[in-house]
Scaffold this motif. Structure first.
Motif, PDB file in Angstrom:
ATOM      1  N   ASP A 177       8.252 -33.169 -39.310  1.00 18.37           N
ATOM      2  CA  ASP A 177       8.546 -34.626 -39.924  1.00 18.37           C
ATOM      3  C   ASP A 177       8.518 -34.418 -41.400  1.00 18.37           C
ATOM      4  O   ASP A 177       9.262 -35.025 -41.749  1.00 18.37           O
ATOM      5  N   SER A 178       7.483 -33.729 -41.954  1.00 14.36           N
ATOM      6  CA  SER A 178       7.412 -33.661 -43.206  1.00 14.36           C
ATOM      7  C   SER A 178       8.628 -33.230 -44.106  1.00 14.36           C
ATOM      8  O   SER A 178       9.173 -33.526 -44.878  1.00 14.36           O
TER       9      SER A 178
ATOM     10  N   ARG B 264      11.318 -35.305 -46.355  1.00 14.50           N
ATOM     11  CA  ARG B 264      11.624 -34.946 -47.873  1.00 14.50           C
ATOM     12  C   ARG B 264      13.116 -34.767 -47.983  1.00 14.50           C
ATOM     13  O   ARG B 264      13.442 -34.774 -49.183  1.00 14.50           O
TER      14      ARG B 264
ATOM     15  N   LEU C 285       4.224 -41.212 -39.979  1.00 19.53           N
ATOM     16  CA  LEU C 285       3.619 -40.664 -41.006  1.00 19.53           C
ATOM     17  C   LEU C 285       2.315 -41.634 -41.339  1.00 19.53           C
ATOM     18  O   LEU C 285       2.308 -42.773 -41.058  1.00 19.53           O
TER      19      LEU C 285
ATOM     20  N   GLN D  50       1.890 -33.624 -50.957  1.00 17.86           N
ATOM     21  CA  GLN D  50       1.986 -34.299 -49.650  1.00 17.86           C
ATOM     22  C   GLN D  50       2.584 -35.863 -49.995  1.00 17.86           C
ATOM     23  O   GLN D  50       3.104 -36.260 -51.183  1.00 17.86           O
ATOM     24  N   ILE D  51       3.316 -36.319 -48.846  1.00 15.10           N
ATOM     25  CA  ILE D  51       4.146 -37.348 -48.651  1.00 15.10           C
ATOM     26  C   ILE D  51       3.118 -38.458 -48.933  1.00 15.10           C
ATOM     27  O   ILE D  51       2.269 -38.651 -48.247  1.00 15.10           O
TER      28      ILE D  51
END
Length: 82
Positions: free
Chosen positions: A2-3, A7, A38, A62-63
């Motif tokens: 997912d990350s 992005r 998230l 990191q998000i």
């Protein structure tokens, strides 16, 4: 992952809508944003299923997502991505 996909799709400053799934602690909740799950910073504790807006503050290392008030969005003329 997912990350990585998140992005690729979003950039800092984007406003996204998300639905609260559950709380990790009083200040962080897991949220569903499109097809991503998230962790986001929260201003208050809301019932699961509540839809809110978040600003993408950072993507690296990191998000970082932060809850934003809808009135703030209108006042600042921000771009909302649903």
């Amino acid at each position: 992952m997912d990350s990585i996909r998140f992005r690729q799709r979003f950039q800092p400053g984007d406003i996204v809508s998300g639905t609260i799934l559950n709380f990790k602690n009083p200040y962080q909740a897991w949220v569903q944003i499109q097809d991503f799950k998230l962790l986001a910073s929260m201003n208050a504790r809301y019932p699961e299923g509540t839809e809110l807006f978040f600003v993408v503050e950072k993507l690296y290392p990191q998000i970082i997502l932060k809850e934003v008030n809808p009135k703030e969005l209108k006042d600042r003329g921000l771009n909302i991505i649903v």
